[in-house]
Scaffold this motif. Structure first.
Motif, PDB file in Angstrom:
ATOM      1  N   MET A 254       0.975  -1.119  -0.185  1.00  0.00           N
ATOM      2  CA  MET A 254       0.173  -0.547  -0.313  1.00  0.00           C
ATOM      3  C   MET A 254       0.876   1.332   0.096  1.00  0.00           C
ATOM      4  O   MET A 254       0.526   1.871  -0.444  1.00  0.00           O
ATOM      5  N   VAL A 257       0.785   2.090  -3.983  1.00  0.00           N
ATOM      6  CA  VAL A 257       0.091   2.956  -3.887  1.00  0.00           C
ATOM      7  C   VAL A 257      -0.050   3.826  -3.866  1.00  0.00           C
ATOM      8  O   VAL A 257      -0.058   4.806  -4.872  1.00  0.00           O
ATOM      9  N   GLY A 261       0.495   4.868  -7.504  1.00  0.00           N
ATOM     10  CA  GLY A 261      -0.859   4.177  -8.012  1.00  0.00           C
ATOM     11  C   GLY A 261      -0.562   2.953  -8.363  1.00  0.00           C
ATOM     12  O   GLY A 261       0.747   2.262  -7.966  1.00  0.00           O
ATOM     13  N   MET A 262      -1.454   2.068  -8.396  1.00  0.00           N
ATOM     14  CA  MET A 262      -1.090   0.317  -8.718  1.00  0.00           C
ATOM     15  C   MET A 262      -0.430   0.101  -9.744  1.00  0.00           C
ATOM     16  O   MET A 262       0.089  -1.227  -9.358  1.00  0.00           O
ATOM     17  N   MET A 265       2.778  -0.270  -8.645  1.00  0.00           N
ATOM     18  CA  MET A 265       3.390  -1.140  -7.796  1.00  0.00           C
ATOM     19  C   MET A 265       2.879  -2.895  -7.692  1.00  0.00           C
ATOM     20  O   MET A 265       3.850  -3.175  -7.819  1.00  0.00           O
ATOM     21  N   TYR A 266       2.259  -2.597  -9.639  1.00  0.00           N
ATOM     22  CA  TYR A 266       2.433  -4.351 -10.138  1.00  0.00           C
ATOM     23  C   TYR A 266       3.883  -4.187 -10.519  1.00  0.00           C
ATOM     24  O   TYR A 266       4.407  -5.294 -10.072  1.00  0.00           O
TER      25      TYR A 266
END
Ligand SMILES: NC(=O)c1ccc[n+]([C@@H]2O[C@H](COP(=O)([O-])OP(=O)(O)OC[C@H]3O[C@@H](n4cnc5c(N)ncnc54)[C@H](O)[C@@H]3O)[C@@H](O)[C@H]2O)c1
Ligand SMILES: CC(C)(O)[C@@H](O)C(=O)O
Ligand SMILES: [Mg+2]
Ligand SMILES: [Mg+2]
Length: 347
Positions: A254, A257, A261-262, A265-266
């Motif tokens: 988190m 993130v 942003g997501m 993170m991915y």
């Protein structure tokens, strides 16, 4: 006002750049801000306003734990800390920060102090939007405004002390003086907001009740509990199940993130993880979408407000609430969490 592009939609927002603290102090220089209630938002907003150089007093019942908390925080009885009625009488801006249920009970006491030209300030659209259930109907000759920090009062204070800020929404329900807008924005900046976005009382309460019942608090616990159970029932240890469900999310993923942003993170996880997450997130969305739609409908119909008001008015509600919180705390998952927290490096 600054026009910002939020994912292709232009919104007018207020930032600290165009509305600096100096300007906020100028707007409110002749005001006495009376904070009624010293629970979670009360201390955060009051201390931030005081530290930012505004004239703040607290209204609280004497001989209560929260009175003692206010004294411990440096508020001085007879100077900056008063009984609720005295603070309401002295204040030109009344920040009504009792619990939403407490606001209903105290309303008949507070209303006579809302004399012409004062401002009544909320941090939630609850009391005004659900007026059929709350009976909170302000006099026509006062400003009625809202600044709703998007987070806990505890974080509002912590982020302020760290030189950062929580974003807040603001709204004007009633502009009796012609000064409602400058007052509400100055207060929003003064309480330590990051940026301010405009809403109305109804949208604030509908989104807030949805968010806290949904992804911020209710849904997240539901998803944690479901995954933890799946792992445990397939023979994984509590340590493995907790780390793979909660600890890694809060400690490692988190923060990434939050930072970028997501997708970022991915991108900082393995290609194996990315493949799986991209394959599975839509299934989770589809599975939960009907629950979110049901939740929003319940909020919009006033059912969530009714439930909260009815339960809060029961004499033994606090006791029952504490028992429910204790059950959560004593669940294997959160007991495992307590053990994991103790093992964090640096603890
Ligand atoms: N808790 C948060 O961080 C948060 C975040 C955003 C907005 N809000 C909103 O801010 C407002 C205040 O919420 P809170 O969580 O700080 O409140 P709270 O539940 O902590 O209660 C605040 C104070 O109200 C007092 N109180 C409750 N009932 C009372 C009564 N009948 N008579 C006198 N005093 C009474 C309590 O003793 C306490 O001091 C609410 O409108 C809430 O929705 C809260
Ligand atoms: C902190 C929250 C969840 O954002 C707030 O809405 C509250 O009601 O406490
Ligand atoms: Mg809320
Ligand atoms: Mg909220």
């Amino acid at each position: 006002m600054a026009t910002i592009n939020f994912g292709g939609v232009l919104e007018e927002v207020v930032t600290r750049e165009e509305f600096p603290m100096e300007k906020a102090r100028e707007v409110l220089k002749n005001e006495t801000i009376a904070i009624i209630g010293y629970g979670v938002q009360g201390p955060g907003q009051a201390l931030n306003l005081k530290d930012n150089g505004f004239n703040v007093i607290i209204g609280q019942r004497k001989n209560s734990k929260t009175w003692d908390k206010a004294v411990a925080d440096g508020w001085v009885p007879g100077e900056t800390l008063f009984e609720i009625e005295e603070a309401a009488q002295k204040g030109t801006i009344i920040q009504y920060l009792l619990s939403d249920a407490g606001q209903i009970t105290l309303w008949p006491t507070l209303k006579p102090f809302l004399t012409k030209g004062k401002a009544l300030y909320f941090s939630h659209g609850f009391g005004i939007t659900y007026k059929d259930q709350t009976n909170i109907i302000p006099p026509a000759d006062v400003d009625v405004i809202l600044v709703a920090p998007k987070g806990s009062g505890t974080s509002l204070r912590r982020l302020f002390l760290a030189g950062q800020g929580l974003n807040s929404s603001y709204a004007i329900f009633q502009d009796a003086t012609g000064r409602a807008k400058e007052r509400v924005i100055a207060l929003g900046i003064g309480v330590g907001s990051g940026y301010l976005f405009e809403t109305d009382f109804k949208k604030e309460v509908f989104s807030d009740l949805t968010g806290e019942r949904g992804s911020l608090m209710g849904a997240i616990q539901g998803i944690f509990a479901a995954q933890y159970q799946t792992l445990r029932s397939n023979g994984h240890s509590p340590s493995e199940a907790f780390n793979e469900t909660v600890e890694e999310l809060t400690q490692s993923l988190m923060p990434l993130v939050a930072e970028n942003g997501m997708d970022w993170m991915y991108a900082n996880c393995s290609t194996t993880a990315q493949r799986g997450a991209l394959d599975w997130w839509k299934k989770f969305k589809d599975a939960t979408q009907p629950v979110f739609d049901e939740l929003y409908a319940s909020v919009a119909a006033g059912k969530e407000a009714a439930r909260s008001i009815n339960l809060n008015s029961q004499a033994d509600y606090r006791e029952k609430l504490n028992a429910e919180l204790e059950e959560l705390r004593n669940s294997e998952m959160w007991q495992a969490g307590a053990a994991v927290r103790k093992l964090r490096p640096g603890k």
